[in-house]
Design a protein around this motif. Sequence first.
Motif, PDB file in Angstrom:
ATOM      1  N   MET A  41       0.638  -1.192  -0.180  1.00  0.00           N
ATOM      2  CA  MET A  41      -0.055   0.064   0.214  1.00  0.00           C
ATOM      3  C   MET A  41       0.842   1.308   0.052  1.00  0.00           C
ATOM      4  SD  MET A  41      -2.749   1.487   2.786  1.00  0.00           S
ATOM      5  CE  MET A  41      -3.833   0.060   2.732  1.00  0.00           C
ATOM      6  N   ARG A  42       0.601   2.219  -0.809  1.00  0.00           N
ATOM      7  CA  ARG A  42       1.392   3.567  -0.893  1.00  0.00           C
ATOM      8  C   ARG A  42       1.087   4.119   0.403  1.00  0.00           C
ATOM      9  NH1 ARG A  42      -1.193   5.368  -5.517  1.00  0.00           N
ATOM     10  NH2 ARG A  42      -0.678   7.532  -4.851  1.00  0.00           N
ATOM     11  N   THR A  43       2.018   5.068   0.578  1.00  0.00           N
ATOM     12  CA  THR A  43       2.142   5.665   1.906  1.00  0.00           C
ATOM     13  C   THR A  43       1.038   6.709   2.004  1.00  0.00           C
ATOM     14  OG1 THR A  43       4.332   5.417   2.152  1.00  0.00           O
ATOM     15  CG2 THR A  43       3.506   7.134   3.605  1.00  0.00           C
ATOM     16  N   SER A  44       0.877   7.560   0.866  1.00  0.00           N
ATOM     17  CA  SER A  44      -0.294   8.437   0.935  1.00  0.00           C
ATOM     18  C   SER A  44      -1.662   7.936   0.962  1.00  0.00           C
ATOM     19  CB  SER A  44       0.038   9.398  -0.242  1.00  0.00           C
ATOM     20  OG  SER A  44      -0.468   8.386  -1.419  1.00  0.00           O
ATOM     21  N   GLN A  45      -1.838   6.733   0.339  1.00  0.00           N
ATOM     22  CA  GLN A  45      -3.354   6.194   0.552  1.00  0.00           C
ATOM     23  C   GLN A  45      -3.343   5.633   1.957  1.00  0.00           C
ATOM     24  OE1 GLN A  45      -3.634   2.583  -1.864  1.00  0.00           O
ATOM     25  NE2 GLN A  45      -5.656   2.243  -1.301  1.00  0.00           N
ATOM     26  N   ARG A  46      -2.204   4.963   2.412  1.00  0.00           N
ATOM     27  CA  ARG A  46      -2.293   4.333   3.923  1.00  0.00           C
ATOM     28  C   ARG A  46      -2.676   5.751   4.911  1.00  0.00           C
ATOM     29  NH1 ARG A  46       2.626   2.390   7.492  1.00  0.00           N
ATOM     30  NH2 ARG A  46       1.655   2.328   9.396  1.00  0.00           N
ATOM     31  N   ASP A  47      -1.962   6.716   4.625  1.00  0.00           N
ATOM     32  CA  ASP A  47      -2.098   8.071   5.456  1.00  0.00           C
ATOM     33  C   ASP A  47      -3.708   8.671   5.331  1.00  0.00           C
ATOM     34  OD1 ASP A  47       0.472   7.835   6.282  1.00  0.00           O
ATOM     35  OD2 ASP A  47       1.147   9.574   5.149  1.00  0.00           O
ATOM     36  N   GLN A  48      -3.993   8.746   4.168  1.00  0.00           N
ATOM     37  CA  GLN A  48      -5.387   9.050   3.924  1.00  0.00           C
ATOM     38  C   GLN A  48      -6.533   8.170   4.739  1.00  0.00           C
ATOM     39  OE1 GLN A  48      -6.449   9.661  -0.158  1.00  0.00           O
ATOM     40  NE2 GLN A  48      -8.608  10.148   0.413  1.00  0.00           N
ATOM     41  N   GLU A  49      -6.286   6.922   4.428  1.00  0.00           N
ATOM     42  CA  GLU A  49      -7.268   6.056   5.189  1.00  0.00           C
ATOM     43  C   GLU A  49      -7.085   6.134   6.646  1.00  0.00           C
ATOM     44  OE1 GLU A  49      -6.230   1.503   5.176  1.00  0.00           O
ATOM     45  OE2 GLU A  49      -7.875   1.597   3.492  1.00  0.00           O
ATOM     46  N   PHE A  50      -6.069   6.167   7.342  1.00  0.00           N
ATOM     47  CA  PHE A  50      -5.723   6.508   8.599  1.00  0.00           C
ATOM     48  C   PHE A  50      -6.236   7.699   9.060  1.00  0.00           C
ATOM     49  CE2 PHE A  50      -3.531   7.776  12.410  1.00  0.00           C
ATOM     50  CZ  PHE A  50      -3.711   6.685  13.284  1.00  0.00           C
ATOM     51  N   SER A  51      -6.147   8.736   8.368  1.00  0.00           N
ATOM     52  CA  SER A  51      -6.679  10.108   8.577  1.00  0.00           C
ATOM     53  C   SER A  51      -8.382  10.059   8.907  1.00  0.00           C
ATOM     54  CB  SER A  51      -6.325  11.047   7.805  1.00  0.00           C
ATOM     55  OG  SER A  51      -4.895  11.330   8.027  1.00  0.00           O
ATOM     56  N   GLU A  52      -8.709   9.439   7.873  1.00  0.00           N
ATOM     57  CA  GLU A  52     -10.206   9.357   7.640  1.00  0.00           C
ATOM     58  C   GLU A  52     -10.836   8.462   8.849  1.00  0.00           C
ATOM     59  OE1 GLU A  52     -10.924   7.594   3.913  1.00  0.00           O
ATOM     60  OE2 GLU A  52     -10.669   9.457   2.766  1.00  0.00           O
ATOM     61  N   PHE A  53     -10.202   7.383   9.279  1.00  0.00           N
ATOM     62  CA  PHE A  53     -10.481   6.450  10.409  1.00  0.00           C
ATOM     63  C   PHE A  53     -10.176   7.606  11.754  1.00  0.00           C
ATOM     64  CE2 PHE A  53      -9.432   4.111  14.037  1.00  0.00           C
ATOM     65  CZ  PHE A  53     -10.349   3.122  14.326  1.00  0.00           C
ATOM     66  N   VAL A  54      -9.367   8.308  11.710  1.00  0.00           N
ATOM     67  CA  VAL A  54      -9.027   9.059  12.998  1.00  0.00           C
ATOM     68  C   VAL A  54     -10.196  10.157  13.065  1.00  0.00           C
ATOM     69  CG1 VAL A  54      -7.709  10.595  14.304  1.00  0.00           C
ATOM     70  CG2 VAL A  54      -6.778   8.496  13.305  1.00  0.00           C
ATOM     71  N   SER A  55     -10.627  10.597  12.043  1.00  0.00           N
ATOM     72  CA  SER A  55     -11.678  11.561  11.730  1.00  0.00           C
ATOM     73  C   SER A  55     -12.917  11.137  12.445  1.00  0.00           C
ATOM     74  CB  SER A  55     -11.561  12.372  10.699  1.00  0.00           C
ATOM     75  OG  SER A  55     -10.476  13.201  10.205  1.00  0.00           O
ATOM     76  N   ALA A  56     -13.148  10.078  12.025  1.00  0.00           N
ATOM     77  CA  ALA A  56     -14.507   9.498  12.303  1.00  0.00           C
ATOM     78  C   ALA A  56     -14.742   8.865  13.580  1.00  0.00           C
ATOM     79  CB  ALA A  56     -15.001   8.328  11.492  1.00  0.00           C
ATOM     80  N   HIS A  57     -13.464   8.639  14.298  1.00  0.00           N
ATOM     81  CA  HIS A  57     -13.856   7.913  15.577  1.00  0.00           C
ATOM     82  C   HIS A  57     -13.049   8.445  16.845  1.00  0.00           C
ATOM     83  CE1 HIS A  57     -15.639   4.607  13.236  1.00  0.00           C
ATOM     84  NE2 HIS A  57     -14.828   4.725  12.738  1.00  0.00           N
ATOM     85  N   ARG A  58     -11.991   9.415  16.659  1.00  0.00           N
ATOM     86  CA  ARG A  58     -11.301  10.130  17.508  1.00  0.00           C
ATOM     87  C   ARG A  58     -12.221  10.549  18.669  1.00  0.00           C
ATOM     88  NH1 ARG A  58      -9.183  14.355  19.932  1.00  0.00           N
ATOM     89  NH2 ARG A  58      -7.050  14.285  20.474  1.00  0.00           N
ATOM     90  N   ALA A  59     -13.446  11.066  18.510  1.00  0.00           N
ATOM     91  CA  ALA A  59     -13.835  11.818  19.613  1.00  0.00           C
ATOM     92  C   ALA A  59     -14.697  10.644  20.485  1.00  0.00           C
ATOM     93  CB  ALA A  59     -15.297  12.586  18.974  1.00  0.00           C
ATOM     94  N   ARG A  60     -15.198   9.645  19.799  1.00  0.00           N
ATOM     95  CA  ARG A  60     -15.469   8.512  20.773  1.00  0.00           C
ATOM     96  C   ARG A  60     -14.398   7.940  21.707  1.00  0.00           C
ATOM     97  NH1 ARG A  60     -19.479   5.757  16.281  1.00  0.00           N
ATOM     98  NH2 ARG A  60     -17.583   5.661  15.266  1.00  0.00           N
ATOM     99  N   LEU A  61     -13.318   7.783  20.950  1.00  0.00           N
ATOM    100  CA  LEU A  61     -12.142   7.163  21.703  1.00  0.00           C
ATOM    101  C   LEU A  61     -11.859   8.055  22.881  1.00  0.00           C
ATOM    102  CD1 LEU A  61      -9.910   6.098  18.847  1.00  0.00           C
ATOM    103  CD2 LEU A  61     -11.220   4.403  20.144  1.00  0.00           C
TER     104      LEU A  61
END
Length: 185
Positions: free
Chosen positions: A1-21
């Motif tokens: 997996m390319r780093t930029s795709q990985r970073d984007q996927e991770f950023s989306e995950f964090v944006s969606a779930h950080r508040a609940r965590l």
Amino acid sequence: MRTSQRDQEFSEFVSAHRARLVAMARLLTAGDEAWAEDCVQTALTRLYLAWPKARVAENRVAYARTAVTRVFVDETRRAHRRREVTAGPDCPPDGPRRAGAPDGAETADLRHDVLAALAGLAPRQRAVVVLRHWLDLDVAETARQLDCSEGTVKSQNAKALAHLRDALGDHVVPAQAATAHEETR
């Protein structure tokens, strides 16, 4: 997996779930905002490093919750945590409650009392209560997240609930009494 795709996927995950965590971590830390933020940040750092494994997990959110819980338990084992005491505007010192407090103050007092009761629990007991009762996980999943046996979860839960009943006293209303109270309204 390319780093930029990985970073984007991770950023989306964090944006969606950080508040609940963070909300979960706030309960684990008994209301200590800074410590909750630290636990989540450390967990997210670990999660980022393990993202290739985490991204294919059956439930990424559960994977992240497990990481936050384990960071919290690890941090409670550190000597500096046992010595530090948080005090500030959101964590007033213990003392007598104001009689006849205005609306909203009762809710703030209850919140303070619940967080103080949670703070009185051993770290693993607090983690069991948060996972079982706030996140509504079953015994098996709680045991998996805490890396312990189901029997340990059950015994820690029983001890924690007994402590919380004692600590909260009048704030605790049995489910049958609460239902009867609602029916009389």
